[in-house]
Structures are given as C-alpha cells and as structure tokens.
Motif scaffolding. Sequence first.
Motif, PDB file in Angstrom:
ATOM      1  N   GLY A  37      -0.492  10.637   8.971  1.00 21.67           N
ATOM      2  CA  GLY A  37      -0.459   9.229   8.592  1.00 21.67           C
ATOM      3  C   GLY A  37       0.205   8.362   9.651  1.00 21.67           C
ATOM      4  O   GLY A  37      -0.219   7.221   9.901  1.00 21.67           O
ATOM      5  N   LYS A  38       1.250   8.887  10.269  1.00 16.20           N
ATOM      6  CA  LYS A  38       1.961   8.154  11.332  1.00 16.20           C
ATOM      7  C   LYS A  38       1.028   7.876  12.515  1.00 16.20           C
ATOM      8  O   LYS A  38       1.149   6.845  13.187  1.00 16.20           O
ATOM      9  CB  LYS A  38       3.181   8.953  11.799  1.00 16.20           C
ATOM     10  N   ILE A  39       0.089   8.785  12.747  1.00 14.59           N
ATOM     11  CA  ILE A  39      -0.880   8.599  13.831  1.00 14.59           C
ATOM     12  C   ILE A  39      -2.009   7.664  13.384  1.00 14.59           C
ATOM     13  O   ILE A  39      -2.376   6.722  14.092  1.00 14.59           O
ATOM     14  CB  ILE A  39      -1.456   9.968  14.266  1.00 14.59           C
ATOM     15  N   GLY A  40      -2.555   7.932  12.208  1.00 17.60           N
ATOM     16  CA  GLY A  40      -3.691   7.157  11.721  1.00 17.60           C
ATOM     17  C   GLY A  40      -3.380   5.694  11.441  1.00 17.60           C
ATOM     18  O   GLY A  40      -4.265   4.833  11.540  1.00 17.60           O
ATOM     19  N   ILE A  41      -2.124   5.405  11.091  1.00 17.16           N
ATOM     20  CA  ILE A  41      -1.768   4.037  10.706  1.00 17.16           C
ATOM     21  C   ILE A  41      -1.748   3.091  11.909  1.00 17.16           C
ATOM     22  O   ILE A  41      -1.892   1.875  11.758  1.00 17.16           O
ATOM     23  CB  ILE A  41      -0.390   4.013   9.999  1.00 17.16           C
ATOM     24  N   VAL A  42      -1.582   3.634  13.119  1.00 15.88           N
ATOM     25  CA  VAL A  42      -1.440   2.799  14.323  1.00 15.88           C
ATOM     26  C   VAL A  42      -2.642   1.886  14.522  1.00 15.88           C
ATOM     27  O   VAL A  42      -2.498   0.661  14.676  1.00 15.88           O
ATOM     28  CB  VAL A  42      -1.219   3.680  15.578  1.00 15.88           C
ATOM     29  N   GLU A  43      -3.856   2.448  14.504  1.00 16.02           N
ATOM     30  CA  GLU A  43      -5.053   1.626  14.696  1.00 16.02           C
ATOM     31  C   GLU A  43      -5.293   0.711  13.507  1.00 16.02           C
ATOM     32  O   GLU A  43      -5.795  -0.408  13.656  1.00 16.02           O
ATOM     33  CB  GLU A  43      -6.281   2.516  14.927  1.00 16.02           C
ATOM     34  N   CYS A  44      -4.920   1.168  12.310  1.00 15.07           N
ATOM     35  CA  CYS A  44      -5.076   0.332  11.104  1.00 15.07           C
ATOM     36  C   CYS A  44      -4.261  -0.956  11.226  1.00 15.07           C
ATOM     37  O   CYS A  44      -4.729  -2.041  10.873  1.00 15.07           O
ATOM     38  CB  CYS A  44      -4.641   1.109   9.861  1.00 15.07           C
ATOM     39  N   VAL A  45      -3.045  -0.819  11.732  1.00 12.48           N
ATOM     40  CA  VAL A  45      -2.174  -1.988  11.918  1.00 12.48           C
ATOM     41  C   VAL A  45      -2.703  -2.860  13.054  1.00 12.48           C
ATOM     42  O   VAL A  45      -2.772  -4.088  12.945  1.00 12.48           O
ATOM     43  CB  VAL A  45      -0.720  -1.549  12.200  1.00 12.48           C
ATOM     44  N   GLN A  70      -6.692   3.189   0.505  1.00 10.28           N
ATOM     45  CA  GLN A  70      -7.501   2.433  -0.464  1.00 10.28           C
ATOM     46  C   GLN A  70      -7.581   3.150  -1.808  1.00 10.28           C
ATOM     47  O   GLN A  70      -7.510   2.522  -2.865  1.00 10.28           O
ATOM     48  CB  GLN A  70      -8.907   2.215   0.100  1.00 10.28           C
ATOM     49  N   LYS A  71      -7.736   4.469  -1.752  1.00  6.35           N
ATOM     50  CA  LYS A  71      -7.879   5.257  -2.978  1.00  6.35           C
ATOM     51  C   LYS A  71      -6.579   5.325  -3.774  1.00  6.35           C
ATOM     52  O   LYS A  71      -6.581   5.186  -5.004  1.00  6.35           O
ATOM     53  CB  LYS A  71      -8.346   6.666  -2.616  1.00  6.35           C
ATOM     54  N   LYS A  72      -5.458   5.516  -3.078  1.00  9.86           N
ATOM     55  CA  LYS A  72      -4.182   5.732  -3.766  1.00  9.86           C
ATOM     56  C   LYS A  72      -3.435   4.450  -4.122  1.00  9.86           C
ATOM     57  O   LYS A  72      -2.818   4.346  -5.180  1.00  9.86           O
ATOM     58  CB  LYS A  72      -3.264   6.591  -2.895  1.00  9.86           C
ATOM     59  N   PHE A  73      -3.462   3.479  -3.206  1.00  7.52           N
ATOM     60  CA  PHE A  73      -2.563   2.328  -3.365  1.00  7.52           C
ATOM     61  C   PHE A  73      -3.261   0.985  -3.506  1.00  7.52           C
ATOM     62  O   PHE A  73      -2.610  -0.006  -3.852  1.00  7.52           O
ATOM     63  CB  PHE A  73      -1.605   2.262  -2.162  1.00  7.52           C
ATOM     64  N   GLY A  74      -4.570   0.935  -3.250  1.00  9.02           N
ATOM     65  CA  GLY A  74      -5.260  -0.351  -3.324  1.00  9.02           C
ATOM     66  C   GLY A  74      -4.654  -1.333  -2.330  1.00  9.02           C
ATOM     67  O   GLY A  74      -4.561  -1.050  -1.138  1.00  9.02           O
ATOM     68  N   THR A  75      -4.216  -2.467  -2.837  1.00  8.88           N
ATOM     69  CA  THR A  75      -3.610  -3.485  -1.964  1.00  8.88           C
ATOM     70  C   THR A  75      -2.103  -3.623  -2.198  1.00  8.88           C
ATOM     71  O   THR A  75      -1.506  -4.630  -1.820  1.00  8.88           O
ATOM     72  CB  THR A  75      -4.288  -4.847  -2.185  1.00  8.88           C
ATOM     73  N   PHE A  76      -1.501  -2.620  -2.834  1.00  5.62           N
ATOM     74  CA  PHE A  76      -0.059  -2.677  -3.083  1.00  5.62           C
ATOM     75  C   PHE A  76       0.701  -1.955  -1.963  1.00  5.62           C
ATOM     76  O   PHE A  76       0.159  -1.068  -1.302  1.00  5.62           O
ATOM     77  CB  PHE A  76       0.279  -2.050  -4.433  1.00  5.62           C
ATOM     78  N   PRO A  77       1.971  -2.327  -1.746  1.00  4.70           N
ATOM     79  CA  PRO A  77       2.767  -1.685  -0.691  1.00  4.70           C
ATOM     80  C   PRO A  77       2.930  -0.186  -0.938  1.00  4.70           C
ATOM     81  O   PRO A  77       2.965   0.267  -2.077  1.00  4.70           O
ATOM     82  CB  PRO A  77       4.126  -2.409  -0.789  1.00  4.70           C
ATOM     83  N   PHE A  78       3.035   0.559   0.158  1.00  9.83           N
ATOM     84  CA  PHE A  78       3.232   2.001   0.078  1.00  9.83           C
ATOM     85  C   PHE A  78       4.070   2.450   1.267  1.00  9.83           C
ATOM     86  O   PHE A  78       4.194   1.747   2.274  1.00  9.83           O
ATOM     87  CB  PHE A  78       1.880   2.731   0.094  1.00  9.83           C
ATOM     88  N   SER A  79       4.645   3.628   1.126  1.00 10.42           N
ATOM     89  CA  SER A  79       5.394   4.234   2.225  1.00 10.42           C
ATOM     90  C   SER A  79       4.544   5.336   2.855  1.00 10.42           C
ATOM     91  O   SER A  79       3.791   6.026   2.152  1.00 10.42           O
ATOM     92  CB  SER A  79       6.706   4.838   1.708  1.00 10.42           C
ATOM     93  N   LEU A  80       4.665   5.506   4.159  1.00  9.74           N
ATOM     94  CA  LEU A  80       3.925   6.564   4.842  1.00  9.74           C
ATOM     95  C   LEU A  80       4.258   7.943   4.281  1.00  9.74           C
ATOM     96  O   LEU A  80       3.446   8.861   4.336  1.00  9.74           O
ATOM     97  CB  LEU A  80       4.223   6.539   6.347  1.00  9.74           C
ATOM     98  N   ARG A  81       5.457   8.084   3.705  1.00 10.87           N
ATOM     99  CA  ARG A  81       5.829   9.390   3.163  1.00 10.87           C
ATOM    100  C   ARG A  81       5.053   9.706   1.881  1.00 10.87           C
ATOM    101  O   ARG A  81       5.070  10.852   1.409  1.00 10.87           O
ATOM    102  CB  ARG A  81       7.339   9.461   2.900  1.00 10.87           C
ATOM    103  N   GLN A  82       4.350   8.722   1.313  1.00 11.00           N
ATOM    104  CA  GLN A  82       3.552   8.961   0.115  1.00 11.00           C
ATOM    105  C   GLN A  82       2.159   9.503   0.436  1.00 11.00           C
ATOM    106  O   GLN A  82       1.428   9.886  -0.471  1.00 11.00           O
ATOM    107  CB  GLN A  82       3.410   7.661  -0.688  1.00 11.00           C
ATOM    108  N   LEU A  83       1.794   9.509   1.729  1.00 12.28           N
ATOM    109  CA  LEU A  83       0.500  10.047   2.129  1.00 12.28           C
ATOM    110  C   LEU A  83       0.523  11.574   2.058  1.00 12.28           C
ATOM    111  O   LEU A  83       1.586  12.196   2.124  1.00 12.28           O
ATOM    112  CB  LEU A  83       0.163   9.593   3.549  1.00 12.28           C
ATOM    113  N   ASP A  84      -0.653  12.181   1.922  1.00 16.04           N
ATOM    114  CA  ASP A  84      -0.736  13.638   1.799  1.00 16.04           C
ATOM    115  C   ASP A  84      -0.125  14.340   3.005  1.00 16.04           C
ATOM    116  O   ASP A  84       0.554  15.358   2.872  1.00 16.04           O
ATOM    117  CB  ASP A  84      -2.203  14.072   1.636  1.00 16.04           C
TER     118      ASP A  84
END
Length: 423
Positions: free
Chosen positions: A307-315, A288-302
Amino acid sequence: MAEEAPVDYSLSNPDVLTKYKTAAQISQKALETISGWCVEGAKVLEICQRGDKLLEDEIAKVYKGKKIAKGISNPCTISPSTYVTPYTPLVSDAEEAGTTLKANEPVKIQLGAQIDGFGAIVCDTVPARAKSDGDSAITGRAADLMLATHWANELLLRMMLPPGLLATGSEEEQKKARAQRPYTQSKITQLLEKLVKSYDCNLVENTTCWLFERNDIEGKKKIILAPGDGAKGEGLPEVGDVWGVEMGVSTGTGKVKTLNNRATLHRRTATTYGLKRPSSRATLSEIQKKFGTFPFSLRQLDDERAGKIGIVECVRGGVVRQYEVLGSTDGEPVGRLHTTIAITKNGLQKLAAPPSPDLEKVKSDKKITDEEILKILELPLAKPSSAKPKNKKKKKKSAKKAPAVKQEEEDDDEDSDEDSDDE
C-alpha cells in the motif's frame, strides 16, 4: 411502469437521522472506551489498532442482514500533545510504531463510524493518565487549555444556529429575531479568539468545520477559524444541515507546521485518472471497495508495505488525498474537539460529541469576562423537550402540566424521536 421516486437523503427523511444517530452512538461508545486506554507509556499504534477493531466489532452489530453499506468513517487516530492533525502510525515504520504517550500530555482521540454513507466523527482531548496518579485535579496551563477548548467549542456551536431559530415571544418578536444577520465567519473567529485569549491561549490556524453529506465529510460549505495563507470559508449553517464542527486551541501561537512523520491518513477523491502501475490500480481498487470516500489509514490495507508503494501514484494523480501530519510550530500543547451536529427546526443536536469535562476538577485562575460572549454561552442549543404524554386518551384525568425543563446539553438524545417525527 412508473419510475421510482429518488431516495430522500436529507434530514426530512427520519431514516437518515436514525442512521446518523446509530453511527454516532457507536462512535461515542468507542471514544469512551479508548479514552481509558490513553495512559503513560501506552503505544499510539496499539491504541489505534485496538480502536479500529472495536469500531469494526460495534458496527457489525447493527443493520445485520440488510443491504446497507457501513463501516469506519474515520479510523482511530491518537495525536500526542503538540500534534494538530489526526495521527496514526504504521506497523512497518519501526520508529513511529514505537511512539508512546507521556504522562499528563493532552492526547487527541478521533474516530468515527458510518451507516449507509452517513458518517459521525468525534474527537476529544484527554490527559494521558500517569501510572502513579489517581483521579487528581487538572491545574495550570493544562487546565487553561482544557477550559479554553471546551468553552470555545460551546460558543461556536451557539453561533452556528440560524438567527431566530429558537426565538420565543410574539409573532412580531420572532420575526424580528429571524431578520437578524447570522454571524459572519470573521465575526465567529473574532469572538472565539477573544474567548481563548481569556485563558492566554490562541486558536489553531485554519481549523476547519465542514458540511457533512452522504459519503462526503467535506461538503460544499466550510467554516475556517483563524484563517491563514489566503484560506477562506464558504457558506453558513442552515436548517437541514449536518456539520462536522472542529475546534483547535493552543497554549502557544496557534501556528502550525508540517512534521517529518509519514502521511498515513488518506481519502478517495472524486478525481479520475488513468493509473499506470498495477500496484497503484490494485491499491485504488482496495480503497474503493473497503473505504469508499471516507478517510482510512494505510495500515488498514491488506498489505501495508504494498500500500505504501501503490498509494504514491494515487496521490500524485489526485485520485487520493493525502493528509499531512501537522504540529504546533512552537512545540506548545494543542487541544482539539470534533462534534457531529444536526440542525433541525427544533435547534442543534449533538449527534456525536466529546463528553463535557468535569469542571469541578479543572482548576484555572483565569475566566471569561466578556459580556457578549457570556450572553451567547447562556443561550440554549435546542428547544426544551415536550413533557406532554404522547397518548392523550390514556390517563387523561391524571395528566398534569409538567414544569419547564431546563435545557441541558445532554438532552440531545432525548429529543431524537420527536425531531425525527417533526422532520
């Protein structure tokens, strides 16, 4: 105390068009540079990483010191020959991180910038330059694919113009032109299919064009080309709209399948859901802080691995959309273009657009013969720019009537100031 008037985020506000155009200029400049990096043996991951850095550097140069959100509206993605959708591998996936480009394969480059939530996305298909080749001509099926994709895109843009928008002649003739029915989505697909078949190609199924809105690249209206599986478009282009126009063409059947590659491209949705895992909440907060509602790649996360783990429940909870990696079912090459356009009362402006190919260097033994299609392709996209001097008081005696200016596709930027004033 009087309430503040709501901000006008439509094209009627000249600042909105300016922001779209600023984002578009950054996108096109980056596309031109990145196209030169697509050579035989180049790693897809490295091009994507360099592309994102280039976008970030260019975005940082505009609207300095102003409280305006800005950033990437589409990370740099590099899709090899048979890939249909944008592709951006991760550093932590060793096998995919090693993906390299093959000589002369059609490579799809997609990226975009956004200023104050107004995004401009562009995609071009370029042949990966062979190390041993010079600036040689494109022939055979590669030429068929390039020409089919280019001309189909040009045809689609013209069919998106509202009826009678550029009509000339008497008031009665203009009224008659405006009364004509706009192209239906089924008619649009029918004519496009006829065009690409001239080059023995097919449309890629479910190629979708979206209405662009502030902070949203998938608005209320969409046009679906070659729809399959019950897919259906909704709405038609109107004056005041900004659209992301996509064209996908294949030398094969145009049918697509989900590839085994990891889905690495995501986008925040409007859905709310109570995430249970701390890692999921941390990932969503960063998104939300970095990309808002625009597309992003997981490799752009800190932390890509976290991110690969955290994104699972988000999806799973629907708060983030996952873009699957799709490719052609028959392994045939795919060409794709994406143009961000604005429809004003003066016609259609290409805000961010792939460059037109050098047709002198693209040699095919096939050509378009359908009279209806050829007639549409002859139509202009916008009214010719005015050649009258802006300050009539100066040089009044020397001012002469300028000859009619032939409307070229590249004139869009020259009309920008006039359009902003008119809108």
